[in-house]
Structures are given as structure tokens and as C-alpha cells.
Write an enzyme that holds these catalytic residues in place. Structure first.
Site: not given
Length: 649
Positions: A28-30, A32
Site C-alpha cells: 500500500h501507499c499513502m 491506496r
């Protein structure tokens, strides 16, 4: 236990992408969850978009489900936890449903306070291996401790054997359900930690028990020529062997055709690791054992405080490597010649040092509820002389309290060495359980030694043995968990409009770009909120408001800030910069810190981002735009850091 909103959302996402078996890996990123999909024909894109809590879906090299800052990390963690892997690790192949996979041991929660290093990763892995076994350690250990006290009292003729021996035997059978086969449990959990097949890890652990060896023709130590003994190499040897297994198994799966993988890979993996374990790991430990026999006998001849301190200090490291078994013949010989073993009470001080250290950890780190409860359950077992829960679950992963506990064990051993001739009439569990076996009514000397180890373990650990990051974790525990509680309430209750008159300042100097012109559809479509993007001409980013760092991604490429007016702001530096894993990003801030407008957030190496082939355009969006009447960027072509950027009313 009722599922959290994050677990429910994660399960719904899995359902719409064809199940967890259709996912190769997940990160995951910030904002999504990013999934590598095995078969896109099984993915229901429209269904994904309709899930409550999903802001949108982006189809690129990975399938990106936009959830938003603050929630995405929790949802992603529950998803990998339910499968039993770590973020970024390959998912197991097959068609298992989420509910079936969810019964497997869950991956350990990420400790955001630990700075990454190879040594700390090793210690964390050891903790991950043993923490799931602590309930079994505690339950079986308490039963075994009671059996030990009763058994020792029977040997000392304080209880009638005809009346109580069967009770003791039954309790020992229950206790040995884990302790006699600990190597197998460790092998299974080690395999889960290192990404190998758990059943194969259990077999590797069982190899060290030498259950199939012909006693008439035993296998021999290739270094000394002496017969190998069961358990030689210890628990650490099992962990090391399973780590090798994980490397071999993963390597074979890359080259063995799928049609014969189920036959070839486990067979070759077990054969190779089995040979390494039997003919290298166990003999090396045995060779060390043989060398230690002479050293121990010399130490015993020296006697006094020195021998007591040395043996009490070194005993636990010997246990870790399975070297303590060399002491059994020494105990038996001492009992045969003198009527008691003076060695056993001294070695028992090592466990007492662990108890004192654990009490210190519970006192100083009491705000960390998980650790505190773990220690609370393991302490009675440790007092009764069964130290595995405290060693492997608490002190060893932190390293420093393990060392101070060993020193405290040496102090207790030194006290008994000073008294002299404090012996046990039989071999039995240590701790308080050993009291009935102390010879010649010298139990009070043994008790003084225990108290010395308890007290010194407590004092030394409290002063020198608690790592800084563990103190920080405990001190921030309530703040972290209250923030989680607020997020849950926020998602389960109807949101109210934010009344504000907020001017968001530019966090960096550069050219302004409308969000609609961004290539990333999650930002361009406005699904993450209204705002504007900046193409920065400087690497110095400042806070655009007075507020709290509500979310900070470990890679430092993205910040969530909640202003004092209640406006939630996301600053996402560059696109796909999460892949840099914090390279080129430097910040001393952490989640929960208060910032003022103009305070430095992060220093960024923009050239490094460009060299990596990534975009430096930085969107600044108001993630709770739907709750604010007006969110309007300024009408400018460029801004300097600190200029007005977005008006919220």
C-alpha cells in the site's frame, strides 16, 4: 470476536478481486491498496467501485484500490494478516477462500518505532516465531510448574508417591505436549516467518530430535566422532535450519515446473536441509559442547564467587544453542559422588535473572498493554522455573534486557558460590520449584540467591536494559490507540460538516498544476479530495497549517495533517515515490507530532526521484472536501513556500 471495519472492508475487496488466491502480492501507499493480480478475468471492477469505503479504482501495472490516508494502512495490514504473509511478500498459490486462510497464524504487527537493521530484523523474527506460542507456554508451563513442585516434594519424601505420583505424571504428559516437541512448533512458526512451507519447517525441527536413528548404530559428530544426541543444536539451530529451508524452497520453486513442483520441491528441500542439519548444524553445536565440558569442569574446580558468576551468566546462552544437555552427566556424577549437585542451583539463577528483568520491563513499559499482558502471563511460569516465554517472547527480542538478565543470573550464582556447597539431591526444574530438592536444609541459602537474582535483574534492567525505542513505543501507546479509536468512530458515525475559515499555505515553492491535469486518475478525478498540485523547484517542504501529523507514511513521501480548524490535508510528494522506501527523504517528524505553519516537514532529494524515473509533481488535497462548503485553490501560475494556496470556508 467482532470484525473491525478495516477487516470487513479488506474482505470485501478480496471478494471482488477473485479472492486472496487471485492476488500475487499486496502493498500500500499513502492512499491506496496496490495488488498484483494473477487473473484479471476474475476481478469485478464495478463491484470494487461500489464497495462502501472505496473511493475509486485505478487500473495500471498493479490494481489500485483507493481508500484514502489514515485507513489504507490498516485495511492493507488486515488483508495480509488474514492470509498469513507480510506486506510485499508473495501470497500462497491455490484457491483457498479468505475465511479458510484466515485460520492460519496472522502476521505480526509492524513496530513503527524500530529502525530497520539486519540485527533488529533477526531479533524481531525470533519474537514473531515465539509470541504465538506464549499462551501454550503459559498454560502448559503452569501445569508443569505445579507438577515440578509436587514431584520434587515426592523426591524429598514430603509427599507420598503412591498417592500423588500419578497426578504428577498426568500433568507432565500435558506439559510435554509442547516442551518435548518444542523444536517442531518452532520449525512450523519459523517457516511461516521466513516464507517457507510450515509443514516442511515442522519436519526440519523434528529432524533435530533424531527420532528415526538406530540406537545400535547412532550417527556421529563429524568433528569429534562422538554420537549425536537429540536436540543438539538447540532452538537457535532449528531456526537457522528453517531459514536455509526457506532459501532452498523459494529457489526450487523458481525453476521446478508447476506440474512436478508438489513432488520435487518438498523432497529436495527436506533432503538438502536434513543433511545440513544432521551433518553440520548439530555437529557444530556438539563440537562446541565438547569444548565447554572442560571449561565447566575447570570453573567448578575454581569454585567460589567466580565460578558461580560465570556459570550463572553463561547458562541461558548455552540453552539457546542446545548446549545445556552436556551438563546432565555432570549433574548425575556429582549426585553419585557427593549426594547432591552444586551446579544445578547455580544455573537456576539464570532463570531468576530473567524474572527480575521482566518485572522491570513491566514496570517501565506498563503503558504498552500488549507487552504488559504478555509479561503478566509469563511471569508465574518463569518463577516456577520455565523460562521460554520470558526468554523468547520478551527479553531476547529486545537484546539488552536479555544481557542484563544474564548478568543478574551471574550475580545470583555468585551469591550461591560465596555460600558454597548449596546442592540439589536430584535433577529437576529450577526456580521456586527447586526449593524442596535443596540438600542439607540449605533451602534458605538458595532462596537468598533467588532474591539476589530477582533484585539485581530488576535494578540493572531498569537502569540499563530497556531500549529507547521500547520506551518510546510504550509512552506513545495510548496516543496511538486513541487515534485508532477516533478513526473507527469517525468511520462508523455519520460525518458532520466542518465549520472553518482556513487558508492552506503552499508547502513548497513551484509551478501550480490543476489536479485534473495529473496523470494519476485517483488525484485527477478528485476522488481523494479537492486541491491543487505543485511541480516543486525546491526540496524543502514546510507545514501548510497549524495542526497535528495525523498520518505519516514510513517512507516519508506523504504526510497527512489535520489542522486545528479540522481540515484534513494530504501532501503526496511525487508519484509512486513509495517505491524509494525513504531514499532521498529526510524528516525527524513522526505521527502525532504538532506542527506550526512554516515548520519543516521533510527535505527531499528531487534529483534522486527524477533519476529513478519518477514524477516529482506533488498534489496537495483536502481529503475531507465533501464536508467543507468551499475548497478553492488560488488563481496563480506559481507560488513560493508559505504563500496562500487553498481557501477553505
Amino acid at each position: 470476536m467482532e470484525k473491525t471495519i478495516y477487516e470487513i472492508l479488506g474482505q470485501e475487496i478480496f471478494d471482488k478481486v477473485g479472492g486472496s488466491g487471485n492476488v500475487e502480492k499486496l502493498i500500500h501507499c499513502m492512499t491506496r491498496v496496490r495488488m498484483t493480480i494473477r487473473d484479471y478475468s476474475k476481478v469485478d471492477i464495478d463491484g470494487l467501485k461500489k464497495i462502501e469505503g472505496v473511493l475509486g479504482v485505478v487500473e495500471e501495472e498493479t490494481l489500485q484500490v483507493v481508500i484514502g490516508p489514515g485507513k489504507v494502512n490498516k485495511v492493507a495490514q488486515t488483508m495480509v494478516d488474514s492470509v498469513g504473509v507480510k506486506l510485499g511478500d508473495p501470497f500462497p498459490k491455490g484457491t483457498q477462500t479468505l475465511d479458510e486462510i484466515a485460520q492460519q497464524n496472522k502476521a505480526q504487527a509492524k513496530n513503527k518505532y524500530n529502525k530497520p537493521s539486519k540485527f533488529k530484523n533477526v531479533m524481531k523474527s525470533i519474537s514473531n516465531i515465539f509470541v504465538p506460542m506464549i499462551p501454550a507456554f503459559v498454560g502448559a508451563g503452569l501445569i508443569g510448574g505445579i507438577a515440578a513442585v509436587m514431584g520434587n516434594m515426592i523426591v524429598a519424601k514430603q509427599l507420598d508417591a503412591a498417592t500423588f505420583q500419578q497426578f504428577v505424571d498426568v500433568m507432565n504428559i500435558i506439559k510435554n505436549g509442547i516442551f518435548a516437541y518444542l523444536a517442531i512448533y518452532v520449525g512450523i512458526n519459523s517457516a511461516q516467518e521466513f516464507g517457507a512451507t510450515p509443514a516442511l519447517g515442522g519436519v526440519v525441527g523434528a529432524v533435530t530430535l533424531l527420532s528415526g536413528m538406530n540406537p545400535e548404530m547412532p550417527l556421529h559428530n563429524i568433528f569429534t566422532g562422538l554420537p549425536l544426541s537429540s536436540g543438539q543444536g538447540g532452538i537457535i539451530g532449528v531456526i537457522f535450519a528453517v531459514w536455509i529451508l526457506s532459501i532452498i524452497e523459494k529457489g526450487l520453486r523458481k525453476v521446478v515446473p508447476d506440474s512436478i513442483d508438489i513432488i520435487v520441491t518438498p523432497t529436495l528441500s527436506l533432503l538438502g536441509v536434513g543433511l545440513i542439519t544432521i551433518f553440520l548444524i548439530m555437529p557444530i553445536a556438539g563440537a562446541i559442547s565438547s569444548g565447554l565440558v572442560g571449561a565447566i569442569n575447570t570453573t567448578l574446580r575454581v569454585g567460589g564467587v567466580f565460578s558461580g558468576f560465570a556459570l550463572g551468566t553463561l547458562f541461558l546462552p548455552m540453552v539457546m544453542f542446545g548446549l545445556h544437555q552436556i551438563l546432565t552427566p555432570i549433574h548425575i556424577e556429582m549426585i553419585a559422588k557427593t549426594g547432591s549437585t552444586q551446579l544445578l542451583p547455580i544455573l537456576a539463577m539464570a532463570g531468576a535473572g530473567q524474572v527480575g528483568a521482566a518485572i522491570a520491563l513491566r514496570v517501565r513499559l506498563r503503558k504498552n498493554k500488549e507487552l504488559s499482558n504478555m509479561i503478566k502471563g509469563a511471569l508465574p511460569v518463569g518463577i516456577l522455573g520455565i523460562g521460554e516465554p520470558l526468554i523468547y517472547g520478551v527479553t531476547l527480542p529486545m537484546v539488552r534486557p536479555f544481557v542484563t538478565a544474564c548478568i543478574a543470573g551471574g550475580i545470583g550464582g555468585g551469591v550461591l558460590g560465596a555460600f558454597g556447597n548449596v546442592g540439589a539431591i536430584a535433577i529437576g526444574p529450577s526456580g521456586v520449584a527447586l526449593l524442596p530438592l535443596i540438600a542439607e536444609n540449605k533451602w534458605w541459602m538458595y532462596a537468598i540467591g533467588l532474591l539476589a537474582a530477582y533484585i539485581s535483574g530488576f535494578v540493572i534492567t531498569l537502569a540499563f536494559g530497556i531500549p529507547k525505542e521500547e520506551k518510546e513505543k510504550a509512552d506513545n501507546y495510548m496516543a496511538d490507540h486513541s487515534e485508532t479509536a477516533k478513526l473507527v468512530v469517525k468511520e462508523t458515525l455519520k460525518r458532520e460538516n466542518v465549520e472553518c475559515n482556513q487558508v492552506i499555505k503552499a508547502p513548497v515553492s513551484g509551478e501550480l498544476i490543476p489536479l485534473s491535469e495529473m496523470k494519476d486518475q485517483a488525484f485527477a478525478s478528485g476522488m481523494l479530495g479537492k486541491g491543487v498540485a505543485i511541480r516543486p523547484d525546491s526540496g524543502d517542504f514546510i507545514s501548510p497549517v497549524d495542526g497535528i501529523i495525523s498520518v505519516m507514511f514510513p517512507s516519508k513521501h506523504a504526510f497527512g495533517i489535520t489542522s486545528d480548524e479540522g481540515v484534513e490535508i494530504l501532501i503526496h510528494i511525487g508519484m509512486d515515490t513509495v517505491t524509494l522506501d525513504s531514499r532521498g527523504f529526510e524528516s525527524k517528524l513522526k505521527q502525532g507530532d504538532r506542527v506550526k505553519t512554516g515548520d519543516k516537514l521533510v527535505t527531499v532529494d528531487l534529483e534522486l526521484i527524477k533519476e529513478a524515473g519518477l514524477e516529482i509533481i506533488t498534489p496537495i488535497v483536502v481529503t475531507n472536501s465533501a464536508d467543507i462548503s468551499i475548497v478553492e485553490p488560488v488563481n496563480k501560475l506559481a507560488v513560493n513556500a508559505g504563500d496562500d494556496l487553498i481557501i477553505c470556508k
